[in-house]
Design a protein around this motif. Structure first.
Motif, PDB file in Angstrom:
ATOM      1  N   GLN A  28     -13.618  -0.913   6.720  1.00  0.00           N
ATOM      2  CA  GLN A  28     -12.739  -2.228   6.361  1.00  0.00           C
ATOM      3  C   GLN A  28     -11.764  -1.574   5.666  1.00  0.00           C
ATOM      4  N   ILE A  29     -10.461  -2.078   5.550  1.00  0.00           N
ATOM      5  CA  ILE A  29      -9.268  -1.695   4.787  1.00  0.00           C
ATOM      6  C   ILE A  29      -9.157  -2.345   3.431  1.00  0.00           C
ATOM      7  N   VAL A  30      -9.206  -1.771   2.556  1.00  0.00           N
ATOM      8  CA  VAL A  30      -9.144  -2.541   0.889  1.00  0.00           C
ATOM      9  C   VAL A  30      -8.248  -1.913   0.125  1.00  0.00           C
ATOM     10  N   GLU A  31      -7.938  -2.511  -1.005  1.00  0.00           N
ATOM     11  CA  GLU A  31      -7.052  -2.177  -2.056  1.00  0.00           C
ATOM     12  C   GLU A  31      -7.824  -1.346  -2.966  1.00  0.00           C
ATOM     13  N   VAL A  32      -7.599  -0.055  -3.147  1.00  0.00           N
ATOM     14  CA  VAL A  32      -7.913   0.992  -4.314  1.00  0.00           C
ATOM     15  C   VAL A  32      -6.955   1.217  -5.281  1.00  0.00           C
ATOM     16  N   GLN A  38      -4.890  -0.920 -13.162  1.00  0.00           N
ATOM     17  CA  GLN A  38      -4.221  -1.796 -12.185  1.00  0.00           C
ATOM     18  C   GLN A  38      -4.999  -3.174 -11.946  1.00  0.00           C
ATOM     19  N   PHE A  39      -6.333  -3.231 -12.000  1.00  0.00           N
ATOM     20  CA  PHE A  39      -7.013  -4.341 -11.788  1.00  0.00           C
ATOM     21  C   PHE A  39      -7.654  -5.109 -12.920  1.00  0.00           C
ATOM     22  N   VAL A  50     -12.259  -0.689  -6.010  1.00  0.00           N
ATOM     23  CA  VAL A  50     -11.673  -1.338  -4.840  1.00  0.00           C
ATOM     24  C   VAL A  50     -11.763  -2.736  -5.055  1.00  0.00           C
ATOM     25  N   ARG A  51     -10.643  -3.469  -4.320  1.00  0.00           N
ATOM     26  CA  ARG A  51     -10.934  -4.824  -4.481  1.00  0.00           C
ATOM     27  C   ARG A  51     -11.076  -5.397  -3.030  1.00  0.00           C
ATOM     28  N   ILE A  52     -12.108  -6.334  -3.069  1.00  0.00           N
ATOM     29  CA  ILE A  52     -12.347  -6.873  -1.514  1.00  0.00           C
ATOM     30  C   ILE A  52     -12.332  -8.156  -1.754  1.00  0.00           C
ATOM     31  N   LYS A  55     -12.042  -9.570  -5.182  1.00  0.00           N
ATOM     32  CA  LYS A  55     -12.754  -9.143  -6.512  1.00  0.00           C
ATOM     33  C   LYS A  55     -12.910  -7.720  -6.562  1.00  0.00           C
ATOM     34  N   SER A  56     -12.941  -7.177  -7.565  1.00  0.00           N
ATOM     35  CA  SER A  56     -12.675  -5.802  -7.865  1.00  0.00           C
ATOM     36  C   SER A  56     -14.089  -5.199  -8.384  1.00  0.00           C
ATOM     37  N   TYR A  57     -14.314  -4.124  -7.777  1.00  0.00           N
ATOM     38  CA  TYR A  57     -15.721  -3.328  -8.026  1.00  0.00           C
ATOM     39  C   TYR A  57     -15.391  -1.811  -8.190  1.00  0.00           C
TER      40      TYR A  57
END
Length: 106
Positions: A28-32, A38-39, A50-52, A55-57
């Motif tokens: 999957q393509i996610v924001e990192v 940044q988050f 990562v933000r999926i 939600k950030s993890y």
């Protein structure tokens, strides 16, 4: 004796087929980015996140410095990037199996 051996082999084949089949993880393509910078996540230092689905993890399996200088112009502490990942969320952390940083948009 042949019958006993045949039954043992047949039993082994049935056991092997009865095991749960794990479904392969889909990329999957996610924001990192840096979770703290940044988050807005709470942490002790700059850590990869990562933000999926909004939600950030925090990420386990790869580190923020494994993808270049985090404080460079295009680094994770300065910008949000995209990556193709596979993995699972366990105990509110993303356990990365694969992590491929995608080229930055210009």
């Amino acid at each position: 004796m042949k019958n006993l051996f045949s039954i043992a082999i047949l039993f082994t084949v049935f056991l092997a087929n009865a095991q749960d089949k794990k479904e392969p993880l889909k990329p999957q393509i996610v924001e990192v980015s840096c979770g703290e910078c940044q988050f807005g996540m709470k942490g002790k230092s700059c850590d990869l996140a990562v933000r999926i689905d909004g939600k950030s993890y925090f990420v386990d399996g790869t580190k923020i410095d494994g993808h270049g200088d985090a404080h460079a112009k295009d680094g994770f502490c300065e910008t949000i990037r995209k990556a193709e990942v596979t993995g699972t969320i366990v105990n509110d952390r993303f356990k990365a199996v694969t992590f491929k940083l995608l080229p930055a948009k210009k």
